[in-house]
Design an enzyme around this catalytic site. Structure first.
Site, short mmCIF file in Angstrom:
data_model
loop_
_atom_site.label_atom_id
_atom_site.label_comp_id
_atom_site.label_asym_id
_atom_site.label_seq_id
_atom_site.Cartn_x
_atom_site.Cartn_y
_atom_site.Cartn_z
N PHE A 171 0.84 -1.21 0.00
CA PHE A 171 0.00 0.00 0.00
C PHE A 171 0.88 1.26 0.00
O PHE A 171 0.51 2.27 0.61
CB PHE A 171 -0.94 0.06 1.22
CG PHE A 171 -1.79 -1.17 1.45
CD1 PHE A 171 -2.23 -1.95 0.39
CD2 PHE A 171 -2.17 -1.53 2.74
CE1 PHE A 171 -3.02 -3.08 0.60
CE2 PHE A 171 -2.98 -2.65 2.96
CZ PHE A 171 -3.41 -3.43 1.90
N GLU A 257 2.00 13.45 10.08
CA GLU A 257 1.22 12.84 8.99
C GLU A 257 -0.28 12.88 9.33
O GLU A 257 -1.11 13.20 8.48
CB GLU A 257 1.71 11.39 8.84
CG GLU A 257 0.90 10.55 7.90
CD GLU A 257 1.54 9.18 7.61
OE1 GLU A 257 2.73 8.98 7.93
OE2 GLU A 257 0.85 8.33 7.04
C1 LIG Z 1 -4.54 3.97 -0.44
C2 LIG Z 1 -3.62 3.66 0.70
C3 LIG Z 1 -2.39 4.31 0.78
C4 LIG Z 1 -1.49 3.99 1.81
N1 LIG Z 1 -0.24 4.58 1.81
C5 LIG Z 1 0.69 4.10 2.67
C6 LIG Z 1 2.06 4.54 2.58
O1 LIG Z 1 2.40 5.38 1.76
N2 LIG Z 1 2.96 3.99 3.42
C7 LIG Z 1 2.61 3.05 4.35
O2 LIG Z 1 3.49 2.57 5.07
N3 LIG Z 1 1.33 2.64 4.48
C8 LIG Z 1 0.37 3.12 3.66
N4 LIG Z 1 -0.93 2.69 3.76
C9 LIG Z 1 -1.27 1.68 4.77
C10 LIG Z 1 -2.17 2.15 5.90
O3 LIG Z 1 -1.49 3.03 6.76
C11 LIG Z 1 -2.68 0.88 6.60
O4 LIG Z 1 -3.61 0.27 5.69
C12 LIG Z 1 -3.35 1.16 7.92
O5 LIG Z 1 -2.40 1.59 8.87
C13 LIG Z 1 -4.07 -0.09 8.48
O6 LIG Z 1 -3.26 -1.21 8.46
P1 LIG Z 1 -3.79 -2.57 7.78
O7 LIG Z 1 -4.31 -2.24 6.43
O8 LIG Z 1 -2.71 -3.58 7.85
O9 LIG Z 1 -5.00 -3.01 8.65
P2 LIG Z 1 -4.94 -3.93 9.97
O10 LIG Z 1 -3.90 -3.42 10.89
O11 LIG Z 1 -4.85 -5.35 9.56
O12 LIG Z 1 -6.36 -3.67 10.60
C14 LIG Z 1 -7.55 -4.35 10.18
C15 LIG Z 1 -8.69 -3.92 11.10
O13 LIG Z 1 -8.38 -4.30 12.46
C16 LIG Z 1 -8.44 -3.16 13.28
N5 LIG Z 1 -7.43 -3.25 14.34
C17 LIG Z 1 -6.11 -3.54 14.21
N6 LIG Z 1 -5.50 -3.47 15.39
C18 LIG Z 1 -6.44 -3.12 16.31
C19 LIG Z 1 -6.44 -2.87 17.70
N7 LIG Z 1 -5.31 -2.95 18.43
N8 LIG Z 1 -7.61 -2.53 18.31
C20 LIG Z 1 -8.73 -2.44 17.59
N9 LIG Z 1 -8.82 -2.64 16.26
C21 LIG Z 1 -7.68 -2.99 15.62
C22 LIG Z 1 -8.15 -1.98 12.35
O14 LIG Z 1 -8.61 -0.77 12.90
C23 LIG Z 1 -8.89 -2.40 11.10
O15 LIG Z 1 -10.24 -2.11 11.24
C24 LIG Z 1 -1.87 3.04 2.78
C25 LIG Z 1 -3.11 2.42 2.73
C26 LIG Z 1 -3.99 2.70 1.69
C27 LIG Z 1 -5.29 1.98 1.64
#
Ligand SMILES: Cc1cc2nc3c(=O)[nH]c(=O)nc-3n(C[C@H](O)[C@H](O)[C@H](O)COP(=O)(O)OP(=O)(O)OC[C@H]3O[C@@H](n4cnc5c(N)ncnc54)[C@H](O)[C@@H]3O)c2cc1C
Length: 394
Positions: A171, A257
């Site tokens: 991502f 950020e």
């Molecule tokens: C279009 C786009 C651009 C992005 N750009 C970047 C970038 O440039 N660089 C980069 O590094 N990242 C980037 N990201 C990543 C983004 O920061 C992550 O998607 C985000 O931090 C969530 O992580 P995950 O997708 O792994 O979800 P997960 O961590 O797997 O979470 C899944 C679900 O579980 C919930 N959850 C997880 N942990 C907990 C907890 N402790 N308590 C309660 N609920 C919880 C979350 O809130 C979510 O609802 C981007 C994402 C997108 C979609």
């Protein structure tokens, strides 16, 4: 001033906030002119093609990529509020993806280079980034670890004068176009939070693989990459900041950020509001402007209240940030609230547009799709709630 003038309600009064000076106003005008003239006309096209790299070069020429960096690095020497102005004006380009691609460069990937970089790293990475000659990206998220930053697996292992990096990131915004990445790695898996290290990695290094461009719900004009790092060798001086302090460095980075993301969310919501207000004054049903139905009028009142509340939270928090505080709780509240209301406002704006709101050409559906990301990226709603809750000792 006569008493009558003072008492007269003024609904059109300027919304200038005390954090902004005349200089910020001039900057706002200049960025706004650029955005409306050189970016907005291409919004539709770039949704299909992603926006071109030349946007960075042009913004570098105009001085917009280093507003708060010192002049000695090619920056404008402004304060943090200049970055807020940029984030707000970028919302006028009608494409969240362009605003996000630029914000990743100006407010996410380059700040750690400025704060933690050596003089040589600043010359090699920050100076060309400010000039728009190099494009940056930030690699935190991995296929198996997003919210749980400490769970990342990308490893950097010392080998003589070099480190060897293996792992993958996903991502990653600007990942396909970037010249370099600020990469979060684990250097000592047994050291807990003290086992992380940041690296500056040139994206043309051997072993850096830019995998497929990821298809998304919104933010179509931005590029989003899955990246692999296979035995990537970097010199020891590619370490950014201190070895073992990468987790703390990146947690610091995330605060800026999130605040900039919150400012962008508010500006996006305002943009949708303005556009929809115009529509509500023009569109007629049952013989009158739809905006004159009380239910619609109240929708605007609700939206205005949410937008204004979020804006004040962002500005007050920005003021604290500018004055040397590190208000994690307030930044998290601002990020959470602004992201939520931006989606709510975009949704309500679609409703007020009726069928037209569902049509691509009107652009409101794009605002909804684009803003939906903000409840996930840079820390999800749930993570923001957890940070806020924990800040009370819970
Ligand atoms: C279009 C786009 C651009 C992005 N750009 C970047 C970038 O440039 N660089 C980069 O590094 N990242 C980037 N990201 C990543 C983004 O920061 C992550 O998607 C985000 O931090 C969530 O992580 P995950 O997708 O792994 O979800 P997960 O961590 O797997 O979470 C899944 C679900 O579980 C919930 N959850 C997880 N942990 C907990 C907890 N402790 N308590 C309660 N609920 C919880 C979350 O809130 C979510 O609802 C981007 C994402 C997108 C979609």
């Amino acid at each position: 001033m006569a008493t009558a003038d003072v008492l007269k309600p003024d609904f059109q009064s300027r919304k200038k906030h005390f954090i902004f000076s005349e200089e910020h106003d001039r900057l706002r005008e200049s960025i706004g002119r650029f955005v409306e003239k050189e970016l907005a006309p291409h919004a539709e096209e770039w949704e299909e093609t992603t926006f071109p790299d030349s946007v960075f070069r042009r913004m570098g020429e105009l001085g917009f990529l280093g507003l708060s960096y010192p002049e000695e690095y090619g920056g404008q020497g402004g304060d943090y509020y200049c970055n807020i102005v940029l984030a707000e004006e970028m919302a006028k380009c009608n494409s969240g993806g362009v605003a996000m691609g630029v914000a990743v460069h100006t407010d996410m990937a380059t700040p750690p280079v400025f704060l933690f970089g050596t003089e040589e790293q600043k010359q090699n990475y920050l100076v060309p980034s400010i000039a728009g000659e190099k494009i940056s990206c930030l690699g935190i998220t991995e296929p198996d670890a997003g919210s749980d930053v400490a769970g990342i697996k990308t490893r950097a292992v010392r080998d003589g004068d070099e480190y060897v990096i293996n792992g993958s990131k996903t991502f990653i915004t600007n990942g396909h176009r970037a010249d370099f990445i600020v990469l979060v790695t684990k250097t000592d898996p047994d050291a807990g939070y003290d086992g992380f290290t940041l690296f500056l990695v040139d994206m043309d290094s051997e072993g850096v693989i830019r995998e497929k461009k990821l298809e998304k719900l919104g933010m179509h004009s931005s590029d989003t990459a899955l990246l692999a790092f296979q035995d990537v060798r970097v010199p020891a001086d590619a370490v950014l900041g201190e070895v073992g302090k990468g987790f703390y460095h990146i947690m610091w980075e995330l605060q800026g950020e999130r605040l900039i993301g919150a400012a962008g969310s508010v500006a996006g919501a305002q943009r949708s509001f303005d556009k929809t207000l115009q529509y509500a004054l023009e569109r007629k049903a049952f013989g009158r402007q739809i905006g004159k139905f009380q239910v619609i009028r109240h929708k605007f009142a609700e939206m205005a209240t949410k937008i204004e509340t979020a804006r004040q939270m962002v500005y007050t928090t920005a003021w604290r940030f500018q004055n040397g505080e590190y208000p994690v709780r307030e930044i998290s509240i601002a990020k959470l609230y602004a992201s939520r209301i931006a989606v709510e406002v975009a949704d309500e704006c679609i409703q007020i547009h009726g069928g037209a709101g569902y049509m691509k050409e009107v652009g409101i559906e794009r605002a909804w799709r684009d803003s939906r990301l903000n409840r996930i990226g840079a820390g999800t709603d749930e993570i923001m709630l957890d940070v806020i809750g924990r800040s009370y000792g819970l």
